[in-house]
Write a protein that holds these residues in place. Structure first.
Motif, PDB file in Angstrom:
ATOM      1  N   GLY A   6     -10.414 -17.554  -3.359  1.00 51.93           N
ATOM      2  CA  GLY A   6      -9.093 -17.513  -2.895  1.00 51.93           C
ATOM      3  C   GLY A   6      -8.600 -16.243  -2.499  1.00 51.93           C
ATOM      4  N   LEU A   7      -7.274 -15.858  -2.107  1.00 53.71           N
ATOM      5  CA  LEU A   7      -6.798 -14.685  -1.931  1.00 53.71           C
ATOM      6  C   LEU A   7      -6.292 -13.873  -2.892  1.00 53.71           C
ATOM      7  CD1 LEU A   7      -4.586 -15.751   1.355  1.00 53.71           C
ATOM      8  CD2 LEU A   7      -6.755 -14.906   1.313  1.00 53.71           C
ATOM      9  N   LEU A   8      -6.557 -12.660  -2.703  1.00 55.93           N
ATOM     10  CA  LEU A   8      -5.969 -11.766  -3.931  1.00 55.93           C
ATOM     11  C   LEU A   8      -4.828 -10.789  -3.435  1.00 55.93           C
ATOM     12  CD1 LEU A   8      -7.093 -10.640  -6.754  1.00 55.93           C
ATOM     13  CD2 LEU A   8      -8.041  -8.977  -5.791  1.00 55.93           C
ATOM     14  N   LYS A   9      -3.807 -10.971  -3.996  1.00 52.73           N
ATOM     15  CA  LYS A   9      -2.400 -10.346  -3.670  1.00 52.73           C
ATOM     16  C   LYS A   9      -2.163  -9.279  -4.423  1.00 52.73           C
ATOM     17  CE  LYS A   9      -0.777 -13.609  -0.451  1.00 52.73           C
ATOM     18  NZ  LYS A   9      -0.491 -13.368   0.883  1.00 52.73           N
ATOM     19  N   VAL A  10      -2.276  -8.112  -4.101  1.00 54.50           N
ATOM     20  CA  VAL A  10      -2.230  -6.816  -4.803  1.00 54.50           C
ATOM     21  C   VAL A  10      -0.862  -6.057  -4.420  1.00 54.50           C
ATOM     22  CG1 VAL A  10      -3.192  -4.582  -5.590  1.00 54.50           C
ATOM     23  CG2 VAL A  10      -4.651  -6.600  -5.065  1.00 54.50           C
ATOM     24  N   VAL A  11       0.060  -6.142  -5.458  1.00 54.00           N
ATOM     25  CA  VAL A  11       1.339  -5.366  -5.113  1.00 54.00           C
ATOM     26  C   VAL A  11       1.012  -3.931  -5.868  1.00 54.00           C
ATOM     27  CG1 VAL A  11       3.779  -5.210  -5.530  1.00 54.00           C
ATOM     28  CG2 VAL A  11       2.732  -7.385  -5.118  1.00 54.00           C
ATOM     29  N   VAL A  12       1.045  -2.772  -5.287  1.00 58.40           N
ATOM     30  CA  VAL A  12       0.909  -1.659  -5.498  1.00 58.40           C
ATOM     31  C   VAL A  12       2.474  -1.145  -5.901  1.00 58.40           C
ATOM     32  CG1 VAL A  12       0.267   0.729  -5.046  1.00 58.40           C
ATOM     33  CG2 VAL A  12      -1.075  -0.990  -4.157  1.00 58.40           C
ATOM     34  N   VAL A  13       2.985  -1.212  -7.008  1.00 58.98           N
ATOM     35  CA  VAL A  13       4.328  -1.160  -7.400  1.00 58.98           C
ATOM     36  C   VAL A  13       4.974   0.334  -7.407  1.00 58.98           C
ATOM     37  CG1 VAL A  13       5.997  -1.609  -9.112  1.00 58.98           C
ATOM     38  CG2 VAL A  13       4.235  -3.025  -8.794  1.00 58.98           C
ATOM     39  N   GLN A  14       4.210   0.943  -8.252  1.00 57.33           N
ATOM     40  CA  GLN A  14       4.850   2.730  -8.216  1.00 57.33           C
ATOM     41  C   GLN A  14       3.731   3.361  -8.903  1.00 57.33           C
ATOM     42  OE1 GLN A  14       7.757   3.278 -11.326  1.00 57.33           O
ATOM     43  NE2 GLN A  14       7.084   1.367 -12.533  1.00 57.33           N
ATOM     44  N   GLY A  15       3.647   4.789  -8.709  1.00 60.11           N
ATOM     45  CA  GLY A  15       2.997   5.875  -9.268  1.00 60.11           C
ATOM     46  C   GLY A  15       3.870   6.651 -10.354  1.00 60.11           C
ATOM     47  N   LYS A  16       3.341   7.094 -11.546  1.00 61.53           N
ATOM     48  CA  LYS A  16       4.156   8.110 -12.335  1.00 61.53           C
ATOM     49  C   LYS A  16       3.125   9.391 -12.539  1.00 61.53           C
ATOM     50  CE  LYS A  16       5.016   6.283 -16.344  1.00 61.53           C
ATOM     51  NZ  LYS A  16       5.240   5.263 -17.562  1.00 61.53           N
ATOM     52  N   ARG A  17       3.736  10.623 -12.562  1.00 60.43           N
ATOM     53  CA  ARG A  17       3.601  11.920 -13.075  1.00 60.43           C
ATOM     54  C   ARG A  17       2.210  11.976 -11.990  1.00 60.43           C
ATOM     55  NH1 ARG A  17       4.550   9.374 -17.738  1.00 60.43           N
ATOM     56  NH2 ARG A  17       2.355   9.012 -18.306  1.00 60.43           N
ATOM     57  N   LEU A  18       2.482  12.020 -10.775  1.00 60.59           N
ATOM     58  CA  LEU A  18       1.112  12.013  -9.904  1.00 60.59           C
ATOM     59  C   LEU A  18       0.946  13.708  -9.796  1.00 60.59           C
ATOM     60  CD1 LEU A  18       1.696   9.429  -6.962  1.00 60.59           C
ATOM     61  CD2 LEU A  18       0.209   9.580  -8.992  1.00 60.59           C
ATOM     62  N   ALA A  19      -0.160  14.154  -9.340  1.00 58.99           N
ATOM     63  CA  ALA A  19      -0.415  15.480  -9.250  1.00 58.99           C
ATOM     64  C   ALA A  19       0.334  15.956  -8.039  1.00 58.99           C
ATOM     65  CB  ALA A  19      -1.952  15.767  -9.075  1.00 58.99           C
ATOM     66  N   ILE A  20       0.610  17.258  -8.287  1.00 61.49           N
ATOM     67  CA  ILE A  20       1.236  18.349  -6.967  1.00 61.49           C
ATOM     68  C   ILE A  20      -0.007  18.734  -6.258  1.00 61.49           C
ATOM     69  CG2 ILE A  20       2.233  20.568  -6.684  1.00 61.49           C
ATOM     70  CD1 ILE A  20       4.009  19.808  -9.445  1.00 61.49           C
ATOM     71  N   ARG A  21       0.085  18.329  -5.090  1.00 60.66           N
ATOM     72  CA  ARG A  21      -0.809  19.028  -4.129  1.00 60.66           C
ATOM     73  C   ARG A  21      -0.441  19.900  -2.926  1.00 60.66           C
ATOM     74  NH1 ARG A  21      -3.673  18.209  -7.445  1.00 60.66           N
ATOM     75  NH2 ARG A  21      -5.378  16.917  -7.979  1.00 60.66           N
ATOM     76  N   ASP A  22       1.041  19.806  -2.789  1.00 66.08           N
ATOM     77  CA  ASP A  22       1.565  20.868  -1.655  1.00 66.08           C
ATOM     78  C   ASP A  22       2.560  21.688  -2.628  1.00 66.08           C
ATOM     79  OD1 ASP A  22       0.911  19.087   0.153  1.00 66.08           O
ATOM     80  OD2 ASP A  22       2.431  17.873   0.295  1.00 66.08           O
ATOM     81  N   PHE A  23       3.207  22.517  -1.959  1.00 64.91           N
ATOM     82  CA  PHE A  23       4.006  23.438  -2.825  1.00 64.91           C
ATOM     83  C   PHE A  23       4.659  23.153  -4.072  1.00 64.91           C
ATOM     84  CE2 PHE A  23       7.531  26.486  -3.266  1.00 64.91           C
ATOM     85  CZ  PHE A  23       6.780  27.453  -3.727  1.00 64.91           C
ATOM     86  N   LYS A  24       5.523  22.014  -4.202  1.00 66.03           N
ATOM     87  CA  LYS A  24       6.139  21.718  -5.263  1.00 66.03           C
ATOM     88  C   LYS A  24       6.007  20.227  -5.404  1.00 66.03           C
ATOM     89  CE  LYS A  24       9.633  25.320  -5.719  1.00 66.03           C
ATOM     90  NZ  LYS A  24      11.042  25.477  -5.702  1.00 66.03           N
ATOM     91  N   SER A  25       5.507  19.474  -4.588  1.00 61.14           N
ATOM     92  CA  SER A  25       5.412  18.129  -4.579  1.00 61.14           C
ATOM     93  C   SER A  25       4.101  17.402  -4.200  1.00 61.14           C
ATOM     94  CB  SER A  25       6.624  17.659  -4.136  1.00 61.14           C
ATOM     95  OG  SER A  25       6.826  15.968  -4.102  1.00 61.14           O
ATOM     96  N   SER A  26       4.297  16.260  -3.569  1.00 63.50           N
ATOM     97  CA  SER A  26       2.920  15.731  -2.981  1.00 63.50           C
ATOM     98  C   SER A  26       3.800  14.650  -1.935  1.00 63.50           C
ATOM     99  CB  SER A  26       2.160  14.937  -3.725  1.00 63.50           C
ATOM    100  OG  SER A  26       1.432  16.024  -4.558  1.00 63.50           O
ATOM    101  N   ASP A  27       2.917  13.960  -1.054  1.00 63.84           N
ATOM    102  CA  ASP A  27       3.336  13.145  -0.297  1.00 63.84           C
ATOM    103  C   ASP A  27       2.229  11.877  -0.343  1.00 63.84           C
ATOM    104  OD1 ASP A  27       5.392  14.744   0.966  1.00 63.84           O
ATOM    105  OD2 ASP A  27       3.842  15.688   2.096  1.00 63.84           O
ATOM    106  N   PRO A  28       2.308  11.064  -1.242  1.00 63.94           N
ATOM    107  CA  PRO A  28       1.312  10.088  -1.762  1.00 63.94           C
ATOM    108  C   PRO A  28       1.211   8.820  -1.108  1.00 63.94           C
ATOM    109  CG  PRO A  28       2.999  10.146  -3.606  1.00 63.94           C
ATOM    110  CD  PRO A  28       3.479  11.300  -2.364  1.00 63.94           C
ATOM    111  N   TYR A  29       0.138   8.115  -0.954  1.00 63.59           N
ATOM    112  CA  TYR A  29      -0.135   6.870  -0.453  1.00 63.59           C
ATOM    113  C   TYR A  29      -1.510   6.623  -1.436  1.00 63.59           C
ATOM    114  CZ  TYR A  29      -3.731   8.731   2.657  1.00 63.59           C
ATOM    115  OH  TYR A  29      -4.810   9.467   3.330  1.00 63.59           O
TER     116      TYR A  29
END
Length: 167
Positions: A6-29
């Motif tokens: 069948g088909l698998l439908k995956v909803v990527v809902v949200q992230g929490k407490r992701l790691a900082i990779r830029d100066f003060k934040s990140s641009d996650p995907y």
């Protein structure tokens, strides 16, 4: 490739407490892989607690595999930074779908199975697999590995093949 389940439908809902990779934040995907199938979410700029709410679709075949997740920080002038990875075994979901089919559950809501965190999965907390109006659904929080912090929330639905079986 094996038989289509069948088909698998995956909803990527949200992230929490992701790691900082830029100066003060990140641009996650998030990059999601199932076998040789790959899909990714949009980039959320300057955010450690992003909300994607993006649905990605995969073909699910026998043998049942593992859904792999990698989180990256988008960078403009250099390679994107890794922000951790996680995985989810699809075997419990497929087993629950078979149970739902055997019980002929087609309407209402019924919990089919619970999956608990252990050394063989990335679960943050217990996850329920339910039949909701004939669809088998799992909501799950995964802890990201190989990183100082981070979790992602997913909703996974198995849409069975037309004959109604997931063998």
């Amino acid at each position: 490739m094996g038989e289509l389940l069948g088909l698998l439908k995956v909803v990527v809902v949200q992230g929490k407490r992701l790691a900082i990779r830029d100066f003060k934040s990140s641009d996650p995907y998030v990059v999601v892989k199932l076998g040789d199938q790959v899909a990714k979410t949009k980039v959320i700029n300057c955010c450690l607690n992003p909300v994607w709410n993006e649905e990605l679709t995969f073909s699910l075949t026998e043998p049942v595999g593992v859904l792999n997740f990698e989180v990256f920080d988008k960078d403009r002038f250099k390679a994107d930074d890794k922000m951790g990875h996680a995985y989810l075994s699809l075997q419990p979901l497929v087993s629950a779908a078979r149970l739902s089919h055997a019980l002929r559950v087609s309407s209402g809501e019924m919990t089919l199975r619970k999956v608990v965190p252990d050394t063989d999965n990335c679960l943050v907390r217990e996850s329920s697999i339910s039949s909701i109006n004939g669809e088998v659904v799992q909501s799950v929080w995964l802890r990201l590995c190989a990183v100082e912090s981070g979790e992602i929330e997913l909703k996974v639905r198995l849409i069975e093949t037309r004959d109604g079986s997931s063998r």
